[in-house]
Design a protein around this motif. Structure first.
Motif, PDB file in Angstrom:
ATOM      1  N   ASP A 162       0.846  -1.188   0.000  1.00  0.00           N
ATOM      2  CA  ASP A 162       0.000   0.000   0.000  1.00  0.00           C
ATOM      3  C   ASP A 162       0.886   1.245   0.000  1.00  0.00           C
ATOM      4  OD1 ASP A 162      -2.084   1.725   0.136  1.00  0.00           O
ATOM      5  OD2 ASP A 162      -2.703   1.211   2.172  1.00  0.00           O
ATOM      6  N   THR A 163       1.166   1.767  -1.188  1.00  0.00           N
ATOM      7  CA  THR A 163       2.083   2.906  -1.303  1.00  0.00           C
ATOM      8  C   THR A 163       1.447   4.200  -0.792  1.00  0.00           C
ATOM      9  OG1 THR A 163       1.351   3.247  -3.577  1.00  0.00           O
ATOM     10  CG2 THR A 163       3.334   1.922  -3.246  1.00  0.00           C
ATOM     11  N   ALA A 164       0.129   4.258  -0.736  1.00  0.00           N
ATOM     12  CA  ALA A 164      -0.525   5.467  -0.225  1.00  0.00           C
ATOM     13  C   ALA A 164      -0.330   5.598   1.283  1.00  0.00           C
ATOM     14  CB  ALA A 164      -2.017   5.428  -0.553  1.00  0.00           C
ATOM     15  N   ARG A 165      -0.203   4.475   1.963  1.00  0.00           N
ATOM     16  CA  ARG A 165      -0.054   4.502   3.418  1.00  0.00           C
ATOM     17  C   ARG A 165       1.397   4.506   3.878  1.00  0.00           C
ATOM     18  NH1 ARG A 165      -3.790   0.448   6.770  1.00  0.00           N
ATOM     19  NH2 ARG A 165      -4.435   2.135   8.107  1.00  0.00           N
ATOM     20  N   ILE A 166       2.246   3.804   3.154  1.00  0.00           N
ATOM     21  CA  ILE A 166       3.624   3.617   3.607  1.00  0.00           C
ATOM     22  C   ILE A 166       4.511   4.710   3.031  1.00  0.00           C
ATOM     23  CG2 ILE A 166       5.599   2.074   3.601  1.00  0.00           C
ATOM     24  CD1 ILE A 166       3.651  -0.247   3.487  1.00  0.00           C
ATOM     25  N   LYS A 167       4.921   5.605   3.887  1.00  0.00           N
ATOM     26  CA  LYS A 167       5.816   6.703   3.489  1.00  0.00           C
ATOM     27  C   LYS A 167       7.174   6.589   4.160  1.00  0.00           C
ATOM     28  CE  LYS A 167       2.542   8.830   1.216  1.00  0.00           C
ATOM     29  NZ  LYS A 167       2.391   8.621  -0.175  1.00  0.00           N
ATOM     30  N   THR A 168       7.215   5.997   5.353  1.00  0.00           N
ATOM     31  CA  THR A 168       8.464   5.904   6.104  1.00  0.00           C
ATOM     32  C   THR A 168       8.698   4.456   6.522  1.00  0.00           C
ATOM     33  OG1 THR A 168       7.387   6.288   8.233  1.00  0.00           O
ATOM     34  CG2 THR A 168       8.127   8.235   7.018  1.00  0.00           C
ATOM     35  N   THR A 169       9.853   4.235   7.106  1.00  0.00           N
ATOM     36  CA  THR A 169      10.171   2.908   7.616  1.00  0.00           C
ATOM     37  C   THR A 169       9.240   2.532   8.763  1.00  0.00           C
ATOM     38  OG1 THR A 169      12.470   3.366   7.062  1.00  0.00           O
ATOM     39  CG2 THR A 169      12.057   1.455   8.425  1.00  0.00           C
ATOM     40  N   ARG A 170       8.869   3.501   9.562  1.00  0.00           N
ATOM     41  CA  ARG A 170       7.948   3.228  10.672  1.00  0.00           C
ATOM     42  C   ARG A 170       6.598   2.758  10.139  1.00  0.00           C
ATOM     43  NH1 ARG A 170       4.175   5.082  14.190  1.00  0.00           N
ATOM     44  NH2 ARG A 170       4.545   4.691  16.391  1.00  0.00           N
ATOM     45  N   ASP A 171       6.127   3.350   9.043  1.00  0.00           N
ATOM     46  CA  ASP A 171       4.873   2.908   8.433  1.00  0.00           C
ATOM     47  C   ASP A 171       4.981   1.461   7.942  1.00  0.00           C
ATOM     48  OD1 ASP A 171       3.848   5.432   8.887  1.00  0.00           O
ATOM     49  OD2 ASP A 171       4.281   6.135   6.847  1.00  0.00           O
ATOM     50  N   MET A 172       6.136   1.113   7.415  1.00  0.00           N
ATOM     51  CA  MET A 172       6.348  -0.259   6.954  1.00  0.00           C
ATOM     52  C   MET A 172       6.281  -1.226   8.130  1.00  0.00           C
ATOM     53  SD  MET A 172       6.769  -2.004   4.311  1.00  0.00           S
ATOM     54  CE  MET A 172       7.782  -2.819   3.164  1.00  0.00           C
TER      55      MET A 172
END
Length: 162
Positions: free
Chosen positions: A109-119
């Motif tokens: 989900d590229t819309a949600r994952i912007k940083t390593t923490r999001d991953m």
């Protein structure tokens, strides 16, 4: 005429073509189509296994990380642990490759994952979804460490020479 045997001259009239066309090749065409359908079904069954899907995703991730030069990072180790857990869960619950793709969908989900923490948050979500509480707890601790080492903090540590 003495050189040619008499039996050869008499049989020339009797010789008929040995191979005659039956008039239809549709049997061969139908057999070929059936063979292609069978091969497609076997390939689909082979490709729709959880192990195949997980291995393809691992290879793609490994290739991308090698391009970036961080193939031995903690993140890759954590991701491999997650994939091992997903594979174990899928095999125990008789999931198909399509089910595994649905399970790992939050990672794409590229819309949600912007940083390593999001991953890491996506990885925690997946671990909770497959009921692996220990892995979710471990990933949660790692996500806190990632949050502490933000780009601002990395810049400050770099200036300080650490």
């Amino acid at each position: 005429m003495s050189d040619v045997p008499v039996s050869v001259t008499n049989t020339a009239e009797v010789i008929q073509p040995v191979v005659e066309s039956s008039g239809s090749i549709w049997g061969y065409v139908a057999g070929g189509v059936a063979l292609l359908i069978l091969a497609g079904f076997v390939a689909y069954k082979k490709l729709n296994t959880p192990a195949f899907i997980i291995n393809r995703v691992r290879k793609r991730n490994q290739k991308e990380m090698q391009k970036q030069g961080v193939e031995n990072s903690d993140f890759m180790i954590d991701l491999d642990k997650l994939f091992d857990s997903i594979l174990k869960y899928a095999n125990e619950n008789k999931k198909t490759g399509g089910d595994v793709i649905k399970i790992i969908a939050p990672l794409n989900d590229t819309a949600r994952i912007k940083t390593t923490r999001d991953m890491y948050q996506s990885m925690i979500y997946i671990a909770n979804d497959i009921h692996d509480v220990a892995l979710a707890r471990e990933l949660k601790n790692k996500s806190k460490q990632v949050k502490a080492s933000s780009s601002l903090m990395n810049g400050l540590l770099k200036r300080a020479g650490v």
